[in-house]
Design a protein around this motif. Sequence first.
Motif, mmCIF file in Angstrom:
data_model
loop_
_atom_site.group_PDB
_atom_site.id
_atom_site.type_symbol
_atom_site.label_atom_id
_atom_site.label_comp_id
_atom_site.label_asym_id
_atom_site.label_seq_id
_atom_site.Cartn_x
_atom_site.Cartn_y
_atom_site.Cartn_z
ATOM 1 N N ARG A 204 50.065 28.003 105.565
ATOM 2 C CA ARG A 204 50.992 29.141 105.492
ATOM 3 C C ARG A 204 52.264 28.848 106.270
ATOM 4 O O ARG A 204 53.380 29.106 105.794
ATOM 5 C CB ARG A 204 50.333 30.376 106.103
ATOM 6 N N GLU A 205 52.090 28.311 107.464
ATOM 7 C CA GLU A 205 53.255 28.089 108.325
ATOM 8 C C GLU A 205 54.206 27.079 107.714
ATOM 9 O O GLU A 205 55.424 27.225 107.796
ATOM 10 C CB GLU A 205 52.795 27.643 109.711
ATOM 11 N N ALA A 206 53.641 26.051 107.083
ATOM 12 C CA ALA A 206 54.496 25.043 106.445
ATOM 13 C C ALA A 206 55.328 25.674 105.341
ATOM 14 O O ALA A 206 56.540 25.439 105.242
ATOM 15 C CB ALA A 206 53.635 23.918 105.880
ATOM 16 N N ALA A 207 54.686 26.509 104.524
ATOM 17 C CA ALA A 207 55.419 27.153 103.432
ATOM 18 C C ALA A 207 56.520 28.056 103.978
ATOM 19 O O ALA A 207 57.654 28.050 103.503
ATOM 20 C CB ALA A 207 54.461 27.951 102.561
ATOM 21 N N LEU A 208 56.177 28.844 104.994
ATOM 22 C CA LEU A 208 57.167 29.754 105.566
ATOM 23 C C LEU A 208 58.319 28.974 106.204
ATOM 24 O O LEU A 208 59.489 29.353 106.088
ATOM 25 C CB LEU A 208 56.511 30.664 106.607
ATOM 26 N N ALA A 209 57.991 27.855 106.847
ATOM 27 C CA ALA A 209 59.024 27.055 107.495
ATOM 28 C C ALA A 209 59.978 26.453 106.473
ATOM 29 O O ALA A 209 61.153 26.217 106.763
ATOM 30 C CB ALA A 209 58.384 25.940 108.329
ATOM 31 N N LEU A 210 59.480 26.225 105.265
ATOM 32 C CA LEU A 210 60.351 25.692 104.211
ATOM 33 C C LEU A 210 61.211 26.778 103.583
ATOM 34 O O LEU A 210 61.973 26.524 102.661
ATOM 35 C CB LEU A 210 59.507 25.027 103.125
#
Lengths: 322, 264
Positions: A204-210
């Motif tokens: 989730r965090e990776a997607a949000l960071a992108l």
Amino acid sequence: MATSSAAIGPAGKSASRRQPFGDEVAYAVTWFFATLILGLTLWVVFELWTHSSESISKFGFHFLTTKLWNPVTDEFGALPFIYGTVLTSVLALLISVPVGVGAAIYLSELAPTKLSNALTFLVELLAAVPSVIYGLMAIFTLVPLMRDYIGPAVQAVAGKLPFFAGHVYGVGYLTAALILAIMIFPYIISVSREALMSVPRDQREAALALGATKWESTWQVVVPYARLGILGSVFLALARAIGETMAVTLVIGNDPAIHASLFAPGYTIAAVIANEFTEATGKVYLSSLIELGLVLFALTMILNAAAQLLIVLTTGKGTARG
Amino acid sequence: MTGRNKYRNAVNNVMLTLSGICAAVTVSMLFVILAYLVYNGFSSLNLDFFTQLPKPTGQVGGGMANAILGSAQVVLIASCFGLPIGFFAGIYLAEFGGKKFCMLVRYMADLLNGVPSIVIGIFAWTVLVVPMHHFSALAGGMALSLMLIPITARSTEQFLLEVPRSMREGALALGATKWKTIATVIVPAARHHDRHDSGRRPHLRRDGAAAVYRPQQRILEHRIFLADRNAAGDDFHSRRCSLRRLAQAGLGGGTCPADDGARR
């Protein structure tokens, strides 16, 4: 406590005398019970098979493709029941999967943990409501609602289509599918939520960071990651829907015929067994009903095998494992 | 670019709200059912309901004592047979079994678990009711126990597998035999473990199949404790008593095995 430390102690005489023997006995006992499960399942199949032998030998494979169900002339075919079972189950899934997965997304991604746990508990309680209660509720609430409001409203818009044509009795395929959809909510929600929650946080965090929005991260990353669990929930729900008896019996209308219209009354395998089993006169009649049970068992077995295969295939490709 | 972002934000808000609505709708179903049962059934819930026999149709009064007692009997019989068999089979699956045979037993247990209750009812009828020449609580209880066995076996297996390896090895290293280890270390630990650590199960979290299995089993446990499979269905078919009264038997059951097996 004293006895157990004596047995564990290295030099106890009684312990060394008992030890090897105890293991064998424990093994034998548990093996026996495990084999019992195997035997019982096979026994169920065997009993169904032998007791439906008359109908099998009389009708053969035509049993599955004949529309006729006539106890007076001893002619029986399973097609209307198979049609009803499959139609109501699939309709129920069509209603239940989008709503259930939506609710699961809310419970796992948006709701605070405490609220989520409380709501999930409530949803799971829905599974504990006995099916006959669902049936009664449907008779008193859903059936009049369908007959007086939903049916006419739908027919006013799309009455020309064969799926919605004909008289609306209130009971029928669509009513049964609706009640089934409510009954399988807990399976879909609970299992899907568990699957969604098991997706690692960094995904989730990776997607949000992108730069993805919350919804994009959920729909494009979290849901695909958890798809095995979600599919599992669908299979589970389908198995429940196919075997559901009492609620469906009360609202499907009990008409052994095939209708295209969703408002028409129909019949399912489980419902016909429940209704006619104890009233069946004549050997062929009874054995036909038992053969219907066998068909239901076969449906379950196919579903089960498909679910297992799915899990093997998907985990084999390594998608759902972190 | 801003237009696209606005669109994405709008989609985000709409979809997240929709998911909230889905949750609200599904949860409200339970309250609708509860409210309906209480509203329609509470007024005639009194002591007589639990202690009196049903009166003939048309008579005022009476209760469901026979159905309530019958439910208790059936559940008791089912537990007596189903729980031990499932428990020991679960121990075998978790602790003793070879790989292939275990897979076969697991598959069969899952299959049996998925078999519709009406089919189990037919089985109980052919195996118990026909040879005994009458319906009985025993037949109903046996049918129910057949449904209990696979659930118990698979849950026991899951619980035992959650006990850390080090505890087994510790007990074995101290010289305990295998069954001693199971009886005095693993089974108590599994009980303990489940109560205190229900939130975090690291190895389960990673396994898709287990993630599917776990909540299913929890649901079924609710069902078993609350389902008594006799009260409502029995009367509905054999006596056609008033539907209102059946709704009052809100505790009463998913009906199928009882319907075929336990009618008296």
